[in-house]
Design a protein around this motif. Structure first.
Motif, PDB file in Angstrom:
ATOM      1  N   ASP A  15       0.812  -1.214   0.000  1.00  0.00           N
ATOM      2  CA  ASP A  15       0.000   0.000   0.000  1.00  0.00           C
ATOM      3  C   ASP A  15       0.845   1.263   0.000  1.00  0.00           C
ATOM      4  OD1 ASP A  15      -2.290  -1.583   0.129  1.00  0.00           O
ATOM      5  OD2 ASP A  15      -2.209  -1.665   2.312  1.00  0.00           O
ATOM      6  N   ASP A  16       2.143   1.127   0.251  1.00  0.00           N
ATOM      7  CA  ASP A  16       3.033   2.276   0.228  1.00  0.00           C
ATOM      8  C   ASP A  16       3.083   2.863  -1.184  1.00  0.00           C
ATOM      9  OD1 ASP A  16       5.262   4.045   0.303  1.00  0.00           O
ATOM     10  OD2 ASP A  16       6.085   2.930   1.997  1.00  0.00           O
ATOM     11  N   VAL A  17       2.967   4.189  -1.296  1.00  0.00           N
ATOM     12  CA  VAL A  17       2.950   4.828  -2.617  1.00  0.00           C
ATOM     13  C   VAL A  17       4.272   4.614  -3.352  1.00  0.00           C
ATOM     14  CG1 VAL A  17       1.241   6.560  -1.987  1.00  0.00           C
ATOM     15  CG2 VAL A  17       3.661   7.004  -1.543  1.00  0.00           C
ATOM     16  N   LYS A  18       5.359   4.445  -2.623  1.00  0.00           N
ATOM     17  CA  LYS A  18       6.657   4.228  -3.263  1.00  0.00           C
ATOM     18  C   LYS A  18       6.750   2.840  -3.904  1.00  0.00           C
ATOM     19  CE  LYS A  18       9.273   7.317  -0.205  1.00  0.00           C
ATOM     20  NZ  LYS A  18      10.414   7.398   0.755  1.00  0.00           N
ATOM     21  N   TYR A  19       5.956   1.895  -3.388  1.00  0.00           N
ATOM     22  CA  TYR A  19       6.016   0.547  -3.940  1.00  0.00           C
ATOM     23  C   TYR A  19       5.474   0.511  -5.365  1.00  0.00           C
ATOM     24  CZ  TYR A  19       5.271  -4.436  -4.592  1.00  0.00           C
ATOM     25  OH  TYR A  19       5.297  -5.703  -5.091  1.00  0.00           O
TER      26      TYR A  19
ATOM     27  N   SER B  77       7.645  -1.087  -8.283  1.00  0.00           N
ATOM     28  CA  SER B  77       7.163  -2.244  -9.031  1.00  0.00           C
ATOM     29  C   SER B  77       7.007  -1.912 -10.514  1.00  0.00           C
ATOM     30  CB  SER B  77       5.834  -2.725  -8.454  1.00  0.00           C
ATOM     31  OG  SER B  77       4.859  -1.696  -8.514  1.00  0.00           O
ATOM     32  N   ARG B  78       6.673  -0.668 -10.837  1.00  0.00           N
ATOM     33  CA  ARG B  78       6.605  -0.268 -12.240  1.00  0.00           C
ATOM     34  C   ARG B  78       7.985  -0.340 -12.891  1.00  0.00           C
ATOM     35  NH1 ARG B  78       3.670  -0.351 -16.457  1.00  0.00           N
ATOM     36  NH2 ARG B  78       1.905   0.214 -15.121  1.00  0.00           N
ATOM     37  N   GLN B  79       9.007   0.078 -12.152  1.00  0.00           N
ATOM     38  CA  GLN B  79      10.365  -0.009 -12.693  1.00  0.00           C
ATOM     39  C   GLN B  79      10.793  -1.458 -12.863  1.00  0.00           C
ATOM     40  OE1 GLN B  79      13.668   1.563 -10.273  1.00  0.00           O
ATOM     41  NE2 GLN B  79      14.457   2.552 -12.128  1.00  0.00           N
ATOM     42  N   ARG B  80      10.403  -2.309 -11.930  1.00  0.00           N
ATOM     43  CA  ARG B  80      10.733  -3.720 -12.076  1.00  0.00           C
ATOM     44  C   ARG B  80      10.021  -4.319 -13.284  1.00  0.00           C
ATOM     45  NH1 ARG B  80       9.337  -8.420  -7.751  1.00  0.00           N
ATOM     46  NH2 ARG B  80       7.230  -7.775  -8.346  1.00  0.00           N
TER      47      ARG B  80
ATOM     48  N   ASP C 148       9.274  -2.748 -15.988  1.00  0.00           N
ATOM     49  CA  ASP C 148      10.033  -2.282 -17.155  1.00  0.00           C
ATOM     50  C   ASP C 148      11.292  -3.127 -17.347  1.00  0.00           C
ATOM     51  OD1 ASP C 148       8.212  -0.291 -17.705  1.00  0.00           O
ATOM     52  OD2 ASP C 148       9.247   1.218 -16.509  1.00  0.00           O
ATOM     53  N   ARG C 149      11.938  -3.508 -16.245  1.00  0.00           N
ATOM     54  CA  ARG C 149      13.125  -4.367 -16.345  1.00  0.00           C
ATOM     55  C   ARG C 149      12.760  -5.725 -16.938  1.00  0.00           C
ATOM     56  NH1 ARG C 149      15.395  -6.543 -12.597  1.00  0.00           N
ATOM     57  NH2 ARG C 149      14.109  -6.093 -10.765  1.00  0.00           N
ATOM     58  N   LEU C 150      11.648  -6.281 -16.503  1.00  0.00           N
ATOM     59  CA  LEU C 150      11.225  -7.581 -17.020  1.00  0.00           C
ATOM     60  C   LEU C 150      10.873  -7.496 -18.498  1.00  0.00           C
ATOM     61  CD1 LEU C 150       8.977  -8.905 -14.090  1.00  0.00           C
ATOM     62  CD2 LEU C 150      11.429  -9.186 -14.437  1.00  0.00           C
ATOM     63  N   LEU C 151      10.272  -6.396 -18.913  1.00  0.00           N
ATOM     64  CA  LEU C 151       9.942  -6.222 -20.328  1.00  0.00           C
ATOM     65  C   LEU C 151      11.203  -6.097 -21.176  1.00  0.00           C
ATOM     66  CD1 LEU C 151       6.915  -3.751 -20.057  1.00  0.00           C
ATOM     67  CD2 LEU C 151       6.846  -6.169 -20.679  1.00  0.00           C
ATOM     68  N   VAL C 152      12.194  -5.363 -20.672  1.00  0.00           N
ATOM     69  CA  VAL C 152      13.467  -5.236 -21.396  1.00  0.00           C
ATOM     70  C   VAL C 152      14.150  -6.594 -21.497  1.00  0.00           C
ATOM     71  CG1 VAL C 152      15.783  -4.241 -21.301  1.00  0.00           C
ATOM     72  CG2 VAL C 152      13.803  -2.801 -20.831  1.00  0.00           C
ATOM     73  N   ASP C 153      14.151  -7.344 -20.406  1.00  0.00           N
ATOM     74  CA  ASP C 153      14.738  -8.690 -20.420  1.00  0.00           C
ATOM     75  C   ASP C 153      14.035  -9.577 -21.444  1.00  0.00           C
ATOM     76  OD1 ASP C 153      16.315 -10.991 -18.895  1.00  0.00           O
ATOM     77  OD2 ASP C 153      14.227 -11.658 -19.018  1.00  0.00           O
TER      78      ASP C 153
END
Length: 440
Positions: free
Chosen positions: A117-121, A125-128, A130-135
Motif C-alpha cells: 500500500d506504500d505509494v513508493k512501492y 514495481s513499475r520499474q521492475r 520495465d526491467r522484465l519487459l526489457v529482459d
C-alpha cells in the motif's frame, strides 16, 4: 489482521525473482578478471625474460648495442599492448561496478518498504516491470526496442543489454548457417564450458563436418575426414552414438531418406544449434533459461488459480465472452457451451446463474485473456488459509459461505429463522439442506 498480512511485502520472495539482477555483474566481473589475468601473466613473463637476457648479454659482451636497443623496443611494444588491454579491462570493471551499485540501490529501496500500500512501492514495481519487459525483448532479439525502453526509463545500469546483444549476434549467425562466431565464443569460455559440462563445441564441430560432407566434392570429403579425426573422434567415449552417426554419414548423400542421416542433413539442425548455444550462454552466466517475465507471470497466475477457474461453468463463461456477437449481431459466431454448476465446496465467485460478466470481473484467471494461459500453471501452495470464513456451510447449489454471513443476509432479507439465501444468486434454501464444511 488478515488484510495486513496479505499486504505485507515478502522481501525474500521478491529477491528470488531479482537474483539474476545482482548475479550477472558478478559473473561478468569474474570473466573480465580471467580475460585480463592471462595476457598480463603471459606478457609480463615475456618482458621479464627478455629483459634478463638483454641485461646478461650486455654484461657479457655477447649483445651489441644495436641488439640491446632492438630488445628494448620489443619490450616497449609489448608493454604498450599490455597497457591497452589492462585499460580496457579496467574500464569494463568500472562499468560493472557501476551496474552493481545501481542494482543494489534499486533493491535497497525495496528493503525500505513494508507494505504494497506504500505509494513508493507502485513506482518501484513499475520499474521492475520495465526491467522484465526489457529482459523479455532482449531474449527474443528486439534489441533496439529494449534499448529504447531502457534509455527512456533511465535504467541502462539495471538491465543487461550488452550481454544479450552479443548473444543475439551469435544466435543470428548460427541461424544463418555460420559456426565461426560460436566457436570463437567457445574458445573464450573453454574451461567454463568443460566444467558445466556442455556439448556445444562438439555439436558445432559436427555441423562443420556435416557441411563439408554436404558439398559432395572429393577434396571436401578428405578435409571432413581429417576434421573428424581432430575434433570428433576424441569424443568417442563421451558421445559414442553421435560419433558413430558422423562416421556413417560418409556412406550417405544429403538427399537420403534414411534416419538418422536425413535428420543430420536437415536445415533444422541450425535452429537446434542456436537453442543449444543460448542455453549454454545463459547457464554460463547463471541466468534462467526462461524470461523473467514468464516466471513472474507464472507465479502470479498460480497464486490466483483455483480448481474452479477451469471448471465447465468457467469455460462456458469464457466462451460466452469470446464467441458472443455484438448487440447488432443476430447470430453468434459459435454456440456457447451449456452452463453447468459443479458441486464444489470451494468458495469461488464462478458458481452463479447470471451472465459471464460477473465471473470475469471478479476473477482474472477466468477472463478470456488469462484462462487458457493459466490452464497448465500449477496451483499455489498455501501453508494456511488466511481469508477463510469461520463455520463454513455448503448450499445445495455448491456455493460455500460462512454461517454468520448467511444468517445476517437472511435477517436483512426478512426470511424466517429456518431459511437462508444465497448471497450471489438469491436462491432460498431451508437450513436443513445446508451441510457443514470441514477444511483440513
Amino acid at each position: 489482521m488478515a488484510d495486513h498480512e496479505a499486504s505485507k511485502i515478502n522481501h525474500d520472495n521478491h529477491l528470488l525473482l531479482d537474483q539474476p539482477c545482482l548475479r550477472l555483474p558478478y559473473e561478468l566481473l569474474r570473466k573480465n578478471f580471467r580475460a585480463a589475468h592471462l595476457p598480463f601473466e603471459k606478457d609480463s613473463t615475456s618482458v621479464k625474460n627478455l629483459l634478463k637476457d638483454t641485461a646478461n648479454g650486455s654484461l657479457n659482451g655477447k649483445a651489441s648495442p644495436q641488439d640491446v636497443v632492438k630488445n628494448l623496443d620489443q619490450m616497449l611494444v609489448k608493454m604498450r599492448g599490455l597497457k591497452r588491454k589492462l585499460t580496457a579491462a579496467a574500464e569494463e570493471e568500472d562499468r560493472l561496478y557501476r551496474q552493481m551499485d545501481a542494482r543494489v540501490a534499486h533493491l535497497r529501496e525495496l528493503a525500505s518498504l513494508n507494505t504494497v500500500d506504500d505509494v513508493k512501492y507502485e513506482s518501484w514495481s513499475r520499474q521492475r516491470l520495465d526491467r522484465l519487459l526489457v529482459d523479455y525483448m532482449l531474449r527474443h532479439g528486439y534489441n533496439a526496442s529494449a534499448t529504447a525502453l531502457a534509455d527512456e526509463r533511465g535504467m541502462r545500469d539495471l538491465v543487461d543489454i550488452d550481454t544479450f546483444v552479443v548473444l543475439s549476434k551469435i544466435r543470428a549467425a548460427l541461424q544463418s548457417g555460420s559456426v565461426q562466431e560460436a566457436l570463437a565464443w567457445c574458445g573464450e569460455n573453454k574451461k567454463e564450458l568443460r566444467r558445466m559440462p556442455s556439448n556445444l563445441e562438439f555439436m558445432l564441430r559436427c555441423q562443420q563436418y556435416i557441411e563439408m560432407m554436404r558439398t559432395g566434392s572429393q577434396s571436401k570429403m578428405l578435409e571432413a575426414i581429417n576434421h573428424a579425426k581432430k575434433y570428433i573422434t576424441p569424443f568417442n567415449d563421451t558421445y559414442p552414438v553421435e560419433v558413430s552417426n558422423m562416421a556413417g554419414l560418409l556412406a550417405y548423400r544429403p538427399d537420403t531418406a534414411l534416419e538418422p542421416y536425413a535428420s543430420l542433413y536437415s536445415a533444422s539442425r541450425w535452429r537446434r544449434l542456436a537453442d543449444i548455444f543460448v542455453e549454454a550462454h545463459l547457464n554460463l552466466l547463471s541466468l534462467p533459461t526462461s524470461p523473467l517475465l514468464h516466471i513472474a507471470l507464472s507465479s502470479g497466475l498460480s497464486a490466483l488459480k483455483t480448481p474452479a477457474c477451469h471448471s465447465r461453468q468457467s469455460q462456458a463463461d469464457a466462451n460466452d465472452q469470446l464467441f458472443s456477437g455484438s448487440p447488432e449481431e443476430t447470430t453468434p459466431r459459435r454456440k456457447p457451451a451449456t452452463p453447468s454448476t459443479p458441486a464444489s465446496p470451494h468458495p469461488h465467485p464462478h458458481h452463479h446463474h447470471g451472465t459471464a460478466s460477473l465471473t470475469t470481473r471478479v476473477c482474472p484467471i477466468c477472463s478470456t485473456e488469462l484462462n487458457a494461459l493459466a490452464r497448465n500453471v500449477r496451483y499455489a501452495h498455501h501453508g494456511k488459509s488466511r481469508l477463510l470464513e469461520h463455520d463454513l456451510m455448503l448450499l445445495p447449489n455448491g456455493r460455500v459461505y460462512g454461517k454468520a454471513r448467511l444468517d445476517e443476509y437472511a435477517a436483512k432479507s426478512g426470511l424466517p429463522a429456518d431459511r437462508v439465501k444465497d448471497l450471489t444468486t438469491g436462491e432460498v434454501y431451508s437450513s436443513d439442506q445446508l451441510r457443514k464444511v470441514f477444511v483440513t
